[in-house]
Enzyme design. Structure first.
Site, PDB file in Angstrom:
ATOM      1  N   GLU A 172     -24.314  21.246   8.621  1.00  0.00           N
ATOM      2  CA  GLU A 172     -25.500  20.812   8.407  1.00  0.00           C
ATOM      3  C   GLU A 172     -26.014  19.900   9.590  1.00  0.00           C
ATOM      4  O   GLU A 172     -25.020  19.498  10.692  1.00  0.00           O
ATOM      5  CB  GLU A 172     -26.073  19.777   7.251  1.00  0.00           C
ATOM      6  CG  GLU A 172     -27.407  19.418   7.149  1.00  0.00           C
ATOM      7  CD  GLU A 172     -28.146  20.161   7.071  1.00  0.00           C
ATOM      8  OE1 GLU A 172     -28.292  20.176   6.382  1.00  0.00           O
ATOM      9  OE2 GLU A 172     -28.998  20.331   8.018  1.00  0.00           O
ATOM     10  N   LYS A 231     -20.755  24.581  13.986  1.00  0.00           N
ATOM     11  CA  LYS A 231     -20.923  22.950  14.078  1.00  0.00           C
ATOM     12  C   LYS A 231     -19.922  22.043  15.198  1.00  0.00           C
ATOM     13  O   LYS A 231     -21.005  21.085  16.187  1.00  0.00           O
ATOM     14  CB  LYS A 231     -20.595  22.265  12.853  1.00  0.00           C
ATOM     15  CG  LYS A 231     -20.734  20.670  11.859  1.00  0.00           C
ATOM     16  CD  LYS A 231     -23.068  20.805  12.548  1.00  0.00           C
ATOM     17  CE  LYS A 231     -23.031  18.962  12.896  1.00  0.00           C
ATOM     18  NZ  LYS A 231     -23.799  18.917  13.217  1.00  0.00           N
ATOM     19  N   CYS A 287     -21.568  10.938  14.160  1.00  0.00           N
ATOM     20  CA  CYS A 287     -20.732  13.016  14.198  1.00  0.00           C
ATOM     21  C   CYS A 287     -19.902  12.840  15.951  1.00  0.00           C
ATOM     22  O   CYS A 287     -18.922  13.385  16.029  1.00  0.00           O
ATOM     23  CB  CYS A 287     -21.859  13.282  14.222  1.00  0.00           C
ATOM     24  SG  CYS A 287     -22.132  13.292  12.326  1.00  0.00           S
TER      25      CYS A 287
END
Ligand SMILES: NC(=O)c1ccc[n+]([C@@H]2O[C@H](COP(=O)([O-])OP(=O)(O)OC[C@H]3O[C@@H](n4cnc5c(N)ncnc54)[C@H](O)[C@@H]3O)[C@@H](O)[C@H]2O)c1
Length: 473
Positions: A172, A231, A287
């Site tokens: 995502e 990612k 993150c």
């Protein structure tokens, strides 16, 4: 034989389950449910309180604050979007399962402080294997170290009931604060899968879901490893830009250059681009740090020490930027802030989210409490308990000692009343609209403002009488 069996997973998907109702699982599934009314979407979580909040009749109380999210939840919830704690049931009924659980940095054992903790992922894989009675497509939505899909596959194949699993990676890329916008019109959707015919068919099933609202040229398909690694690399590149401009900000302060001017001048170069060149007190969020540490760990484990050191510097620079900000506050306030009231405007790691994980505010507060300051926090979306939890998580001091040094307010003017200084830690738009004359009048003099986000109008602040300091000028 294999292809025969695979017909089952290739059928049109009508039932999806997502394990993990957090900042990613909740918004992502809400948008899928809105755009695919023909698909039943069930988001499950072990955290009963979180699920109860997702089901709250008043969508202002859902646990994730994102502009625009409440309205979509209200539209889809109860129609084809469901939030539940019945994990087994949802897994069994679904044809496609997103794993969207947390993957924090390990706090114990080998790889402590660096590697991703995959215990939640493994638990999910074991649960899926135990419960499944029909073939499933399992989608990694969480951010994972490259080659995790192999581990999930091993668990599913060795502990399952003989049903077939296809593993896809679909990381995502949403950013908190703009999650709904990002999900509705993503720059790209990335889907990685096996290069086998079965893998390709599984990829197609997921492509078909996104194609309900994302144009095909923005849906990128790759092998699993490229997808997993992309990612981590996307976050590393973004964080690197922030650390790069923050490194320049310190040089600007020494040389008389202005970091905003430098950022504009270099950002207009189309090879560089203007995004993520905003100097600040440092990046936060759940993150960036964890994913870069993970990248560093992976690099080290392959013996690539120079690669590891290169990326680690992004984190070192970010830690330095936070420390530098708190040191500047102390030195400007005549080298003592003991018993002084310092008002914090903002606690969330960025505007338009209630997420505080790794927020720079936590680390600045920790430093200032070490100097015995009293900190008065105002954040439009973060409450006292969260502030205390965040500080306690650092384990610098006892809960009561943190409480002795922290107050929080529902009103920014009260937070700033009688303060020696204000520190802007989050770039909430509303801070720009405040009656700064009124705030000035109610502060102790000289009145200092340390703008950790270069948010306010410096000329105006100085004209009012503030001693106004920014990052990088
Ligand atoms: N937050 C972001 O902006 C963002 C963006 C992109 C990717 N990601 C990645 O997405 C993943 C999830 O992040 P998040 O911010 O949503 O985390 P989060 O902590 O907000 O949510 C994770 C949820 O999973 C639940 N959970 C954990 N184990 C479970 C289990 N076995 N069964 C059921 N529920 C379980 C937890 O209770 C929690 O509610 C992480 O890997 C993260 O790196 C996050």
């Amino acid at each position: 034989m294999v292809l025969e069996q695979f017909k089952i997973v290739q059928m049109k998907i009508t039932n999806i389950c997502c394990i993990g109702a957090g900042y990613v699982g909740g918004p992502t599934m809400t948008v899928i449910a809105q755009k695919c009314p023909h698909i039943k979407v069930t988001v499950v979580d072990l955290n009963e309180d979180r699920i109860a909040k997702w089901n709250d009749a008043n969508v202002d109380n859902i646990p994730v604050y994102e502009p625009g999210l409440g309205a979509i939840v209200a539209e889809a919830r109860g129609r084809n979007l469901f939030f539940s704690t019945q994990v087994d049931k949802a897994i069994d009924e679904a044809q496609l399962i997103f794993i969207s659980v947390n993957t924090p940095t390990k706090t114990y054992g080998s790889g402590k402080g660096m590697a991703a903790d995959l215990k939640y992922i493994e638990l999910c894989a074991r649960q899926i294997a135990r419960v499944s009675t029909t073939d499933k497509i399992v989608v990694e939505k969480s951010t994972l170290p490259v080659r995790t899909a192999q581990a999930i596959k091993n668990i599913l194949e060795n502990t399952g009931n003989g049903v077939q699993f296809q593993i896809l990676s679909n990381p995502e890329f949403l950013a908190e604060g703009t999650a709904v916008e990002d999900l509705l019109s993503p720059d790209r959707v990335l889907i990685g899968g096996d290069t086998t015919p079965e893998g390709q068919k599984a990829i197609q099933s997921l492509v078909d879901i996104y194609a309900n609202w994302v144009s095909k040229d923005r849906i990128l398909t790759t092998n699993v490893w490229s997808s997993e690694l992309s990612k981590l690399i996307a976050n590393a590149f973004l964080a690197q830009r922030v650390s790069s401009i923050n490194a320049v900000s310190e040089l600007c302060e020494k040389t008389g250059a202005n970091v905003n001017e430098v950022a504009k001048a270099i950002g207009m170069d189309s090879r560089i681009g203007s995004k993520f060149l905003k100097a600040s007190v440092g990046f936060g969020g759940s993150c960036f740090q964890k994913d870069i540490l993970n990248l560093v760990y992976i690099s080290k484990s392959f013996g690539l020490n120079e690669v590891a050191d290169y990326w680690e510097q992004v984190i070192i620079m970010n830690d330095h930027q936070k420390r530098r900000f708190s040191r500047k506050i102390v030195s400007t306030l005549y080298n003592t802030i003991a018993d002084k009231k310092i008002a914090f405007l903002g606690w969330a790691f960025k505007k338009d989210t209630n997420d505080t994980r790794e927020s720079a505010a936590i680390y600045v507060a920790d430093d200032l409490i070490n100097e015995q300051a009293n900190i008065a926090v105002y954040d439009p979306k973060v409450k006292y308990n969260q502030v205390i939890n965040d500080l306690n998580y650092l384990e610098t001091r006892l809960d009561q000692e943190n409480k002795n040094h922290i107050t929080s307010y529902n009103d920014p003017y009260e937070a700033c009343y009688n303060a020696h200084a204000i520190a802007v830690l989050t770039e909430w738009d509303e801070f720009k609209e405040y009656d700064w004359e009124k705030i000035y009048d109610a502060m102790l003099k000289p009145a200092f403002v340390f703008d950790g986000r270069n948010l306010l109008d410096g000329e105006k602040m100085k004209a009012i009488g503030f001693h106004y300091q920014t990052i990088g000028s």
